[in-house]
Every structure is written in C-alpha cells, then in structure tokens.
Design an enzyme around this catalytic site. Structure first.
Site, short mmCIF file in Angstrom:
data_model
loop_
_atom_site.label_atom_id
_atom_site.label_comp_id
_atom_site.label_asym_id
_atom_site.label_seq_id
_atom_site.Cartn_x
_atom_site.Cartn_y
_atom_site.Cartn_z
N SER A 222 3.68 6.40 -6.50
CA SER A 222 5.07 6.35 -5.40
C SER A 222 4.38 5.63 -4.46
O SER A 222 3.32 5.66 -3.98
CB SER A 222 5.14 7.90 -5.10
N ASP A 223 5.43 4.96 -3.49
CA ASP A 223 5.16 4.21 -2.30
C ASP A 223 6.36 4.23 -1.45
O ASP A 223 7.60 4.39 -1.90
CB ASP A 223 4.96 2.76 -2.65
N THR A 224 6.07 4.49 -0.36
CA THR A 224 7.22 4.62 0.74
C THR A 224 7.02 3.43 1.71
O THR A 224 5.81 3.40 2.15
CB THR A 224 7.10 6.11 1.34
N GLU A 225 8.22 2.93 2.31
CA GLU A 225 7.81 1.95 3.28
C GLU A 225 9.48 2.15 4.08
O GLU A 225 10.39 2.45 3.69
CB GLU A 225 8.07 0.56 2.89
N ALA B 46 9.80 4.72 -4.01
CA ALA B 46 9.87 4.01 -5.43
C ALA B 46 9.05 5.40 -5.82
O ALA B 46 7.78 5.63 -5.56
CB ALA B 46 9.39 3.11 -5.61
#
Length: 190
Positions: A70-73, A107
C-alpha cells in the site's frame, strides 16, 4: 499466509482490525515519482513495487504467500506531498494545505504467485481549516508530522484541523479498510 509489506505502524494497526492473521515485512522500496508520472500512477506503482518486493522475499519459504502493498500520498493540484524530510519541510507542507482542499490517494495491491495482482485506488478529499503560523509551528514541533504523507496524521493531533472529509477515513490513515477487505475476500484470504 498474508504478509503486509509496510513499515507503517498505522497500516499494521488498521489491518489488525480486519481480524486476518498476517506477518509484517520490513522493506525498503524507493519512493521516487517519475517526471511523466501522474499522482494516481505513482501511488499505484509504489504499492505494486512494495507488494512484489515482499513476495520476492517470502515466496521461496511460503509458495502460497499473499502480499499486501500500500502507498498513500497527499496531492494538491499536481503537487505530491510525500513525507517531510525535516520540520521546515513539514511547516511548508502544512502552510500549503492550510485553508484548502487536497486529495489523499491510497493504493492497495495484493499479489501472489498463483494469480494476477488485485488492486484498488481510493481517493479521499480533505479540507483543512485555515491555520495560523503559531498552530503550524506548534504542530510541526510536536513531531507527529514526521513520517506522514502531507505532514499530518488525521487520527492524531491534526484531526482538529480537518474541516471536512469526503472518502475513506482509514484510507487517509494509510489503509482503506473496506476496499482492503473486499480485495482480501476476492483473493480468498478473508
């Protein structure tokens, strides 16, 4: 076995809420946005790279492994706010977000050796109250902004700055639980 390819204690805490047994993988995956990459493409690519790196690490010992990346921006216009490098960077990010609505892109990707990856992109909109310099300085100095995309933790002291949220609260924290649960169910892991 399910593996979480993340160093984030928030993602670990959130995934525990789904009552799915998992192990955490400590990985270093570069998070550098290509010049021609949209914020959506960037966050999805990084999540996929984390998941694939995790699978490469455990697949020999666990051929049935399922790895969650997972990635957060935080995105304001086309500007992507990653994690601040220092307090001054955190102050600059918070000033930019003050009084404005930004997007938080998270995501989530599941990978395993037996099937194609499954993924979700969750877009939330967050409106910050207008913050004065004293509020920004005090929050930046407390240490909470460090290690957080956009220099704030919605579940922490910054919650008082949030005028409006549209989307997934857990997604803003780093792992959208509804979407993650749906992906795990589709993968047969929940």
């Amino acid at each position: 076995m399910l593996y979480l390819a993340s160093r984030s204690p928030r993602r670990q805490e959130l995934l525990q809420r789904l009552d799915v047994p998992f192990q955490t993988l400590q990985l270093d995956v570069p998070e550098l946005r290509a010049a021609d990459e949209s914020p959506d493409q960037y966050v999805q690519r990084v999540a996929l790279e984390k998941a694939h790196a995790g699978l490469a690490l455990v697949q020999a010992a666990d051929p049935d492994a399922i790895v969650l990346g997972s990635d957060t921006e935080v995105v304001l216009g086309e500007r992507v706010f990653g994690k601040p490098v220092d307090v001054d960077d955190a102050v600059a990010m918070l000033r930019a977000l003050s009084g404005r609505t930004h997007q938080v892109l998270t995501a989530v990707v599941l990978v395993c050796a037996q099937r194609a990856p499954a993924q979700a992109l969750v877009v939330s909109e967050v409106t910050f109250d207008t913050l004065d310099d004293a509020q920004i300085a005090a929050y930046a100095a407390c240490g909470e902004p460090m290690g957080k995309a956009g220099a704030y933790a919605i579940q922490g002291r910054a919650e008082r700055f949030i005028r409006h949220l549209s989307g997934s609260y857990s997604g803003v924290m780093g792992l959208p639980l509804y979407h993650t649960s749906q992906l795990l169910t589709a993968f047969g892991a929940h």
